[in-house]
Design a protein around this motif. Structure first.
Motif, PDB file in Angstrom:
ATOM      1  N   ALA A  78       0.842  -1.210   0.000  1.00 28.51           N
ATOM      2  CA  ALA A  78       0.000   0.000   0.000  1.00 28.51           C
ATOM      3  C   ALA A  78       0.872   1.253   0.000  1.00 28.51           C
ATOM      4  N   LEU A  79       1.911   1.236   0.820  1.00 30.60           N
ATOM      5  CA  LEU A  79       2.802   2.396   0.856  1.00 30.60           C
ATOM      6  C   LEU A  79       3.471   2.585  -0.502  1.00 30.60           C
ATOM      7  N   ARG A  80       3.991   1.516  -1.062  1.00 29.14           N
ATOM      8  CA  ARG A  80       4.701   1.637  -2.342  1.00 29.14           C
ATOM      9  C   ARG A  80       3.760   2.045  -3.479  1.00 29.14           C
ATOM     10  N   ALA A  81       2.492   1.637  -3.405  1.00 30.03           N
ATOM     11  CA  ALA A  81       1.538   2.065  -4.443  1.00 30.03           C
ATOM     12  C   ALA A  81       1.311   3.571  -4.358  1.00 30.03           C
ATOM     13  N   ILE A  82       1.183   4.086  -3.145  1.00 30.01           N
ATOM     14  CA  ILE A  82       0.981   5.532  -2.971  1.00 30.01           C
ATOM     15  C   ILE A  82       2.226   6.296  -3.425  1.00 30.01           C
ATOM     16  N   LEU A  83       3.397   5.800  -3.049  1.00 29.02           N
ATOM     17  CA  LEU A  83       4.640   6.468  -3.474  1.00 29.02           C
ATOM     18  C   LEU A  83       4.832   6.334  -4.986  1.00 29.02           C
ATOM     19  N   ASP A  96      -5.193   2.574  15.651  1.00 32.24           N
ATOM     20  CA  ASP A  96      -5.312   3.691  16.599  1.00 32.24           C
ATOM     21  C   ASP A  96      -4.554   4.922  16.127  1.00 32.24           C
ATOM     22  N   ALA A  97      -3.526   4.718  15.320  1.00 33.35           N
ATOM     23  CA  ALA A  97      -2.764   5.860  14.797  1.00 33.35           C
ATOM     24  C   ALA A  97      -1.982   5.435  13.573  1.00 33.35           C
ATOM     25  N   LEU A  98      -1.691   6.450  12.756  1.00 35.21           N
ATOM     26  CA  LEU A  98      -0.868   6.282  11.564  1.00 35.21           C
ATOM     27  C   LEU A  98       0.164   7.410  11.604  1.00 35.21           C
ATOM     28  N   ARG A 153       1.786  14.459   5.340  1.00 36.08           N
ATOM     29  CA  ARG A 153       0.342  14.348   5.582  1.00 36.08           C
ATOM     30  C   ARG A 153      -0.373  13.732   4.386  1.00 36.08           C
ATOM     31  N   HIS A 154       0.051  14.098   3.190  1.00 39.56           N
ATOM     32  CA  HIS A 154      -0.563  13.520   1.995  1.00 39.56           C
ATOM     33  C   HIS A 154      -0.469  11.994   2.034  1.00 39.56           C
ATOM     34  N   VAL A 155       0.711  11.478   2.340  1.00 36.25           N
ATOM     35  CA  VAL A 155       0.886  10.018   2.377  1.00 36.25           C
ATOM     36  C   VAL A 155       0.065   9.410   3.514  1.00 36.25           C
ATOM     37  N   ALA A 156       0.056  10.068   4.668  1.00 37.68           N
ATOM     38  CA  ALA A 156      -0.704   9.538   5.810  1.00 37.68           C
ATOM     39  C   ALA A 156      -2.202   9.506   5.500  1.00 37.68           C
ATOM     40  N   ASP A 157      -2.720  10.577   4.905  1.00 44.89           N
ATOM     41  CA  ASP A 157      -4.150  10.606   4.580  1.00 44.89           C
ATOM     42  C   ASP A 157      -4.499   9.524   3.565  1.00 44.89           C
ATOM     43  N   ARG A 158      -3.604   9.324   2.618  1.00 40.29           N
ATOM     44  CA  ARG A 158      -3.857   8.284   1.614  1.00 40.29           C
ATOM     45  C   ARG A 158      -3.851   6.889   2.248  1.00 40.29           C
ATOM     46  N   LEU A 159      -2.904   6.647   3.141  1.00 40.35           N
ATOM     47  CA  LEU A 159      -2.865   5.344   3.822  1.00 40.35           C
ATOM     48  C   LEU A 159      -4.101   5.150   4.697  1.00 40.35           C
ATOM     49  N   ALA A 160      -4.549   6.228   5.337  1.00 38.02           N
ATOM     50  CA  ALA A 160      -5.707   6.121   6.249  1.00 38.02           C
ATOM     51  C   ALA A 160      -6.978   5.748   5.500  1.00 38.02           C
ATOM     52  N   ALA A 161      -7.011   5.999   4.186  1.00 39.58           N
ATOM     53  CA  ALA A 161      -8.190   5.666   3.379  1.00 39.58           C
ATOM     54  C   ALA A 161      -8.151   4.229   2.864  1.00 39.58           C
TER      55      ALA A 161
END
Lengths: 126, 126, 126, 126, 126, 126
Positions: D58-63, D105-107, D89-97
């Motif tokens: 998921a991280l690598r897809a966003i990156l 509990d946190a990202l 924040r952009h990456v965190a928001d994308r991962l949170a979705a």
């Protein structure tokens, strides 16, 4: 919560004058690699936590007063036990007094003394 | 809040017996680089969070019971899924039972399993 | 050519008594992270360059004579300019005199003094 | 609290169009090494915080949507100040979705831009 | 043989205009962490390979001409394939032209572009 | 001389069946972080030592045959002492047999087994 970290280092001599510290009672030295983290709930008008250039300069100025010194003779530290914890707090307190600390929620300083040991101090500001 | 971190490592074999883990169901191994962080609101009489020498020895003693082993056969871990998360908690719980954990506010253990993955467990003590 | 590297560290005070060194003329200190590399054209009967456990112990014994010391007062180094280059050679020469250096083709020692500077010495043995 | 971190990286061009940023107003670039940390109070049925393989993908897809790009022309980011904080924040928001964020509990996302500077964003999810 | 290494970094945009480079044909960017190693058979009168302060300044001055730039528009590099190998040689050739390179036996430059890839160029000078 | 390095890793179990290895005679495991360096006197028509993407894939394919395995049961390695030195040579020999090794002057493989120990093998090809 957003945060920004800048890194610097200092090279100091010191001794820890308490039998508790065993061989570290003798005069010795360390390279401390110092990481200062600035935290803030919302970004400023430039989409930053702090001006990262100014933050790096502030950290390096504080470390510049300590580096290439024997801390046992330093006016702020003579007579104190300059453990890594104490030095982390010293740097954090100094940074907290800088204008760039205005509006921060926390300041966190880590001092890495060798690959297998480091210490830090976290100052909650809000 | 002050904190001190000490680091060690262990080299273990294990398998993860659940189809969820794909190729890691097979017997394989890992070097876990382990960072244990001790946190305390105020420093002790020696201006320390913990005796850093004793902390390193305590961590290495706990890791010494696991290293050069197949965890599938280890009395404390046989029959369990020894994910990195579970191993981090195991080390944290063991450290929390040591005398040097008295007075700590938190204990945090990270296990780094390869350059692109690590896991941790944080134990609030106060 | 095969090679094996072991790593250790030392924490020392020293000064560099020559105006060439600017602020480093004052008594200060450093953590030196030390990497010793042993090279050999062919492996021994145990498929090793050296006994890696013995190599680590030999390195740590040599560093143990220097750590928690002021090198300005050390019998082997007093009166000398203890630059990182000189210290790297000192450690390499000491390792080369150990029984485990028999049969090696080269010995190489690196001392890392801070994240942006390090120095080394390579001793050809064959 | 348990946590798992996966790491990736991206190589991008961008410019920061505000005089505040001095030389970084010009088109330049960065390798961002990105660490995404997933936190969860209790482990799931597989003794995991998340499926670490799925988290890395998921991280690598966003990156992968950002890398080898000029962010000044990227549909999600054009016209914005793409500071390291904003990108974290952009990456965190994308991962949170992502579905794998359910139950966390946190990202927390860190972007390392060079050895002496990094920034992060922490998203509390519970 | 003695050696000294100093480290710096630069943050640049560029593109690689050849179908061979796939997605890297597009304008993108990189942080290059640059290590320059100076080798010399014997030490100078100050027990040094080079003046390490001057070496760091020379490296940073060379990197300062490249950082915060689009290399596609840089007078020295426009129209060339600025692979990591080519950039390593560019930095090495520039350092070799500095007065401090007099008397060196070799100069070696490494550019780290991301955690899993780096390139270098070694210039024999004697 | 130019060079390019790519990095990967593997997670394996193994045992070293010789009393010389003390506790490492027992079945245990390791994460090996593997760096493969390709050297070439002159660059190719794309200003490269090798196609860095293909080099990374070749390394990861070779490591993919070893990872998540018990090397004691691996057809290429069963019955051998799989020291880090032997594994470094195994990877180097495998890379040297790949088409991308054509025209190289040297191939060098390092396996990092824990923060304080690593080993390598260098194959001169010209």
């Amino acid at each position: 919560m957003y945060r920004v970290t800048v890194r610097g280092h200092m090279m100091v001599a010191h001794s820890l004058a308490d039998p508790f510290f065993g061989p570290a009672q003798a005069l010795h030295g360390a390279t401390y690699v110092v990481e200062a983290t600035f935290s803030r709930r919302e970004l400023d008008d430039h989409a930053c936590v702090v001006d990262i250039g100014a933050a790096g300069e502030a950290l390096r100025a504080i470390l510049g007063e300590l580096t290439y010194r024997n801390l046992d003779d330093h006016p702020d530290l003579a007579g104190r036990l300059t453990t890594t914890e104490v030095l982390a707090r010293h740097v954090a307190d100094r940074l907290a007094a800088e204008p760039l600390a205005a509006g921060l929620d926390a300041l966190d300083v880590v001092l890495r003394e060798h690959p297998d040991a480091w210490a830090g101090y976290r100052l909650e500001l809000s």
